[in-house]
Motif scaffolding. Structure first.
Motif, PDB file in Angstrom:
ATOM      1  N   THR A   5       1.467  -1.730  -0.159  1.00  0.00           N
ATOM      2  CA  THR A   5      -0.097   0.053   0.291  1.00  0.00           C
ATOM      3  C   THR A   5       0.738   1.267  -0.382  1.00  0.00           C
ATOM      4  OG1 THR A   5       0.225  -0.155   2.147  1.00  0.00           O
ATOM      5  CG2 THR A   5      -2.290  -1.827   1.280  1.00  0.00           C
ATOM      6  N   HIS A   6       2.387   1.095  -0.276  1.00  0.00           N
ATOM      7  CA  HIS A   6       2.910   1.867  -0.041  1.00  0.00           C
ATOM      8  C   HIS A   6       4.338   1.897  -0.815  1.00  0.00           C
ATOM      9  CE1 HIS A   6       3.580   6.609   1.911  1.00  0.00           C
ATOM     10  NE2 HIS A   6       4.614   6.321   1.588  1.00  0.00           N
ATOM     11  N   ALA A   7       4.641   2.585  -2.169  1.00  0.00           N
ATOM     12  CA  ALA A   7       5.588   2.254  -2.541  1.00  0.00           C
ATOM     13  C   ALA A   7       6.083   3.532  -3.479  1.00  0.00           C
ATOM     14  CB  ALA A   7       5.233   0.602  -3.260  1.00  0.00           C
ATOM     15  N   ILE A  62       1.668  15.980  -1.457  1.00  0.00           N
ATOM     16  CA  ILE A  62       2.706  16.384  -1.165  1.00  0.00           C
ATOM     17  C   ILE A  62       3.551  16.581   0.449  1.00  0.00           C
ATOM     18  CG2 ILE A  62       4.148  19.022  -0.579  1.00  0.00           C
ATOM     19  CD1 ILE A  62       2.528  19.931  -3.240  1.00  0.00           C
ATOM     20  N   HIS A  63       4.078  15.495   0.405  1.00  0.00           N
ATOM     21  CA  HIS A  63       5.051  15.384   1.517  1.00  0.00           C
ATOM     22  C   HIS A  63       5.169  16.344   2.546  1.00  0.00           C
ATOM     23  CE1 HIS A  63       7.891  13.212   4.236  1.00  0.00           C
ATOM     24  NE2 HIS A  63       7.239  12.143   3.664  1.00  0.00           N
ATOM     25  N   PRO A  64       5.307  15.987   3.659  1.00  0.00           N
ATOM     26  CA  PRO A  64       5.501  17.304   4.135  1.00  0.00           C
ATOM     27  C   PRO A  64       6.959  17.773   4.470  1.00  0.00           C
ATOM     28  CG  PRO A  64       6.057  15.043   6.061  1.00  0.00           C
ATOM     29  CD  PRO A  64       4.675  14.454   4.440  1.00  0.00           C
ATOM     30  N   GLY A  91      -2.120  11.471  -0.915  1.00  0.00           N
ATOM     31  CA  GLY A  91      -0.595  11.827   0.025  1.00  0.00           C
ATOM     32  C   GLY A  91       0.474  11.100  -0.937  1.00  0.00           C
ATOM     33  N   GLU A  92       1.765  10.947   0.051  1.00  0.00           N
ATOM     34  CA  GLU A  92       1.905  10.838   1.598  1.00  0.00           C
ATOM     35  C   GLU A  92       1.470  12.436   1.727  1.00  0.00           C
ATOM     36  OE1 GLU A  92       4.878   9.319   3.038  1.00  0.00           O
ATOM     37  OE2 GLU A  92       5.691   9.074   1.489  1.00  0.00           O
ATOM     38  N   ILE A  93       0.697  12.934   2.559  1.00  0.00           N
ATOM     39  CA  ILE A  93       0.913  14.417   3.022  1.00  0.00           C
ATOM     40  C   ILE A  93       0.994  13.730   4.589  1.00  0.00           C
ATOM     41  CG2 ILE A  93      -1.285  14.760   1.256  1.00  0.00           C
ATOM     42  CD1 ILE A  93      -3.231  14.550   3.924  1.00  0.00           C
ATOM     43  N   ILE A 127      -0.953   9.264   5.112  1.00  0.00           N
ATOM     44  CA  ILE A 127      -0.345  10.376   6.293  1.00  0.00           C
ATOM     45  C   ILE A 127       0.991   9.586   6.428  1.00  0.00           C
ATOM     46  CG2 ILE A 127      -1.096  11.030   8.510  1.00  0.00           C
ATOM     47  CD1 ILE A 127      -3.764  11.123   8.436  1.00  0.00           C
ATOM     48  N   HIS A 128       1.917  10.580   6.722  1.00  0.00           N
ATOM     49  CA  HIS A 128       3.271  10.077   7.018  1.00  0.00           C
ATOM     50  C   HIS A 128       3.664  11.128   8.460  1.00  0.00           C
ATOM     51  CE1 HIS A 128       8.031  10.646   6.994  1.00  0.00           C
ATOM     52  NE2 HIS A 128       7.187  10.917   7.310  1.00  0.00           N
ATOM     53  N   LEU A 129       3.772  10.194   9.606  1.00  0.00           N
ATOM     54  CA  LEU A 129       3.814  10.976  10.903  1.00  0.00           C
ATOM     55  C   LEU A 129       5.152  10.716  11.279  1.00  0.00           C
ATOM     56  CD1 LEU A 129       2.445  12.545  12.498  1.00  0.00           C
ATOM     57  CD2 LEU A 129       0.993  10.653  13.634  1.00  0.00           C
ATOM     58  N   LEU A 153      -2.523   5.286   8.677  1.00  0.00           N
ATOM     59  CA  LEU A 153      -1.171   6.123   8.949  1.00  0.00           C
ATOM     60  C   LEU A 153      -0.510   5.225   8.359  1.00  0.00           C
ATOM     61  CD1 LEU A 153      -2.148   7.357  12.673  1.00  0.00           C
ATOM     62  CD2 LEU A 153      -1.822   8.591  11.179  1.00  0.00           C
ATOM     63  N   HIS A 154       0.686   5.569   7.476  1.00  0.00           N
ATOM     64  CA  HIS A 154       2.175   5.518   6.940  1.00  0.00           C
ATOM     65  C   HIS A 154       3.500   5.034   7.452  1.00  0.00           C
ATOM     66  CE1 HIS A 154       5.717   5.286   4.967  1.00  0.00           C
ATOM     67  NE2 HIS A 154       5.130   7.365   5.019  1.00  0.00           N
ATOM     68  N   CYS A 155       3.834   3.452   8.243  1.00  0.00           N
ATOM     69  CA  CYS A 155       4.787   3.470   8.830  1.00  0.00           C
ATOM     70  C   CYS A 155       4.296   4.074  10.353  1.00  0.00           C
ATOM     71  CB  CYS A 155       6.053   4.195   7.802  1.00  0.00           C
ATOM     72  SG  CYS A 155       7.762   3.029   8.866  1.00  0.00           S
TER      73      CYS A 155
HETATM   74 ZN   LIG Z   1       6.365   8.477   4.982  1.00  0.00          ZN
END
Ligand SMILES: [Zn+2]
Ligand SMILES: [Zn+2]
Length: 257
Positions: A5-7, A62-64, A91-93, A127-129, A153-155
């Motif tokens: 789900t996240h590559a 757009i990533h943080p 994502g990822e945001i 979401i990247h957190l 919430l990824h990773c």
């Molecule tokens: Zn991330």
């Protein structure tokens, strides 16, 4: 079969190999993967890969880290791209107060703008957190109605206590190579505490390479190592982990066939 789900096959280190990586997905036990954008250009690359290959989907956002690059042009592109049936999420945001590559107030502003955008486009968010758990929780509680189409919430790297708070917002929790790291002391408990209908798997390739390949590039096929670890932490058979996480991915990312 599994869904990554996240590559980031849109990453310059993997982009030239994308055709071969995607070509071997079936033999690598991968049913589908989502390439996740982190800025305008990588979102466009994700979109293009998704148009080219049946089992490849895309998220745009757009990533943080790159929040300071956000502008109307990027948002307009995400809006029009999202009409496409292969674009499954925004994502990822999110927020990353560990690296602080963009000023914190800008990260927060750009996160909220994209949360709003996702809601208006009827899409879930990825979401990247990092190092901003309480602030993210507060923002999501304040904007709960904007999560109507769900989010992951990824990773996920937070505590069990925080997981229980985020779970009240019906979020999904995605785990990757970090759960295989030897120093991942609280990871067995965090994975075990995740409701089974909220569990997702990912690689975040080329980052987060699982044991025993640490120090080298990560690839979507290594998601099998993450699945094995999730099976051992939960005590469930590997086959069950595959079924559950694939079903969950299709429930959250509704456009995945
Ligand atoms: Zn991330
Ligand atoms: Zn990522």
């Amino acid at each position: 079969m599994l869904i990554d789900t996240h590559a980031h096959l849109n990453d310059p280190r993997l982009f030239a190999q994308a055709h071969d990586i995607i070509g071997s997905m079936k033999e690598d036990n991968l049913e589908a993967l989502i390439n996740v954008g982190y800025d305008y250009a990588s979102s466009k690359d994700s979109y293009d890969l998704a148009q080219k290959y049946d089992n490849v989907y895309a998220a745009v956002g757009i990533h943080p880290h790159d929040a300071k690059t956000a502008d109307k042009g990027a948002y307009d592109y995400f809006s029009s791209a999202s009409a496409n049936n292969k674009i499954v999420a925004i994502g990822e945001i999110g927020l990353d107060f560990y690296y602080d590559h963009s000023p914190r107030d800008i990260q927060q502003k750009v996160f909220l703008e994209q949360l709003e955008l996702a809601h208006s486009l009827k899409l879930p968010v990825i979401i990247h957190l990092r190092d901003a758990y309480q602030l993210m929780l507060n923002l999501l509680i304040e904007n709960k109605q904007k999560l109507a189409f769900g989010g992951a919430l990824h990773c996920y790297g937070g505590s069990v206590e925080m997981l229980r708070e985020f779970d009240k917002l019906d979020l999904y929790f995605s785990f990757g190579g970090a759960i295989t790291f030897k120093n991942a002391v609280n990871k067995p408990n965090v994975v075990k505490a995740t409701p089974l209908d909220r569990l997702l798997l990912e690689t975040d390739c080329p980052y987060m390479t699982p044991v025993p390949h640490r120090g080298k590039l990560n690839y979507p096929k290594y998601i099998n190592l993450v699945a094995e670890k999730a099976a051992s932490f939960t005590g469930l058979p590997l086959q069950k982990i595959e079924e559950i996480t694939t079903k969950n991915a299709k429930t959250l990312f509704k456009k995945i066939k």
